[in-house]
Design an enzyme around this catalytic site. Structure first.
Site, short mmCIF file in Angstrom:
data_model
loop_
_atom_site.label_atom_id
_atom_site.label_comp_id
_atom_site.label_asym_id
_atom_site.label_seq_id
_atom_site.Cartn_x
_atom_site.Cartn_y
_atom_site.Cartn_z
N ARG A 57 -3.66 11.05 -0.70
CA ARG A 57 -3.90 11.53 0.66
C ARG A 57 -3.23 12.88 0.83
NH1 ARG A 57 -3.33 7.55 5.87
NH2 ARG A 57 -2.37 9.41 6.77
N ARG A 110 -0.73 8.49 20.90
CA ARG A 110 0.47 8.96 20.20
C ARG A 110 1.33 9.83 21.09
NH1 ARG A 110 -2.18 8.33 14.77
NH2 ARG A 110 -0.64 8.81 13.19
N ARG A 133 5.68 14.32 10.07
CA ARG A 133 4.96 13.26 10.79
C ARG A 133 5.94 12.25 11.39
NH1 ARG A 133 1.68 11.60 6.01
NH2 ARG A 133 0.86 9.85 7.20
N LYS A 147 0.53 -0.10 9.56
CA LYS A 147 -0.28 -0.50 10.72
C LYS A 147 -1.76 -0.65 10.39
CE LYS A 147 0.15 4.12 12.63
NZ LYS A 147 -1.16 4.70 12.27
N ARG A 178 2.49 5.89 -1.86
CA ARG A 178 1.07 5.90 -1.49
C ARG A 178 0.41 7.21 -1.94
NH1 ARG A 178 -0.56 5.05 4.75
NH2 ARG A 178 -0.25 7.29 4.98
P1 AMP Z 1 -2.96 7.99 10.69
O1 AMP Z 1 -3.91 7.51 9.66
O2 AMP Z 1 -2.94 7.13 11.92
O3 AMP Z 1 -1.58 8.24 10.14
O4 AMP Z 1 -3.50 9.42 11.18
C1 AMP Z 1 -3.64 10.49 10.28
C2 AMP Z 1 -3.65 11.83 11.01
O5 AMP Z 1 -4.76 11.87 11.92
C3 AMP Z 1 -2.43 12.12 11.86
O6 AMP Z 1 -1.34 12.63 11.12
C4 AMP Z 1 -3.00 13.15 12.84
O7 AMP Z 1 -3.15 14.42 12.22
C5 AMP Z 1 -4.40 12.60 13.09
N1 AMP Z 1 -4.39 11.65 14.24
C6 AMP Z 1 -4.65 10.32 14.22
N2 AMP Z 1 -4.55 9.78 15.44
C7 AMP Z 1 -4.22 10.81 16.28
C8 AMP Z 1 -3.95 10.90 17.67
N3 AMP Z 1 -3.96 9.83 18.46
N4 AMP Z 1 -3.65 12.12 18.17
C9 AMP Z 1 -3.62 13.21 17.39
N5 AMP Z 1 -3.83 13.20 16.07
C10 AMP Z 1 -4.13 12.00 15.51
#
Ligand code: AMP
Length: 189
Positions: free
Chosen positions: A131, A86, A142, A11, A125
């Site tokens: 990461r 989310r 996740r 995404k 990745r």
């Molecule tokens: P992402 O890069 O979108 O996979 O986000 C990485 C991490 O950031 C997630 O695993 C959460 O720990 C945190 N995170 C990102 N967006 C949200 C959200 N909308 N609500 C809660 N935690 C978030």
């Protein structure tokens, strides 16, 4: 516009491409959190413990951050939000922010891929980027959170008739073509 997808669905990559092609500003909550972790801000220190465990950062932190970002004048004409909402509680919160700003969602794009494909991609990745939330136990956690909480978000937008789904498996360019086709229908003048 929103882009929703399980971890590893691409995404972030697709959000960047949509942003370039449509000239719309992309906002990624994950990127904002990572920038804060890197800068060792208070928000970053708070968020890191949740991110490393693969948990959602609490709404008390996340919602305010999104509200502040969406309140900036550069996004008053539109934005592409990646990684939020989310949970259904975040959907409600976003509804309030948008109503307050006199804005509405045109389209919600969901990228799909099956879990085993995603685990494979994310482990790849992990080797490239290091990461801290890309190890197998955290990845599976996740993904579970996505199924348990974020699929309900997708269902809400489907009910509203603004959801479009695109298969995220395939070459990056191919997926982008499908994405651009899918969202065209929803584009306003
Ligand atoms: P992402 O890069 O979108 O996979 O986000 C990485 C991490 O950031 C997630 O695993 C959460 O720990 C945190 N995170 C990102 N967006 C949200 C959200 N909308 N609500 C809660 N935690 C978030």
């Amino acid at each position: 516009m929103l882009i929703i997808g399980p971890p590893g669905s691409g995404k972030g990559t697709q959000a960047e491409r949509i942003s370039e092609r449509l000239g719309v500003i992309a906002i990624s909550t994950g990127d904002i959190f990572r920038a804060n972790v890197k800068g060792e801000t208070l928000l970053g220190v708070e968020a890191k413990k949740y991110m490393d465990a693969g948990d959602f950062v609490p709404d008390s932190v996340t919602n305010k951050m999104v509200r502040d970002r969406l309140g900036e004048s550069e996004v008053e004409d539109g934005f592409l939000l990646d990684g939020y909402p989310r949970t259904t509680a975040q959907v409600d919160y976003l509804d309030e922010i948008l109503a307050h700003g006199g804005q509405q969602l045109d389209v919600v794009l969901q990228l799909t891929a099956d879990d085993e494909e995603l685990v494979g991609r994310l482990l790849g990745r992990a080797k490239e980027t290091g990461r801290s939330d890309d190890n197998e136990a955290v990845i599976r956690h996740r993904l579970n959170l996505y199924h348990e909480q974020t699929e309900a978000v997708v269902a809400k937008y489907a009910e509203r008739g603004i959801l479009t789904q695109v298969d995220g498996v395939g070459g990056i360019d191919e997926v982008t073509d499908h994405v651009m086709q899918a969202i065209k229908v929803f584009q306003t003048a």
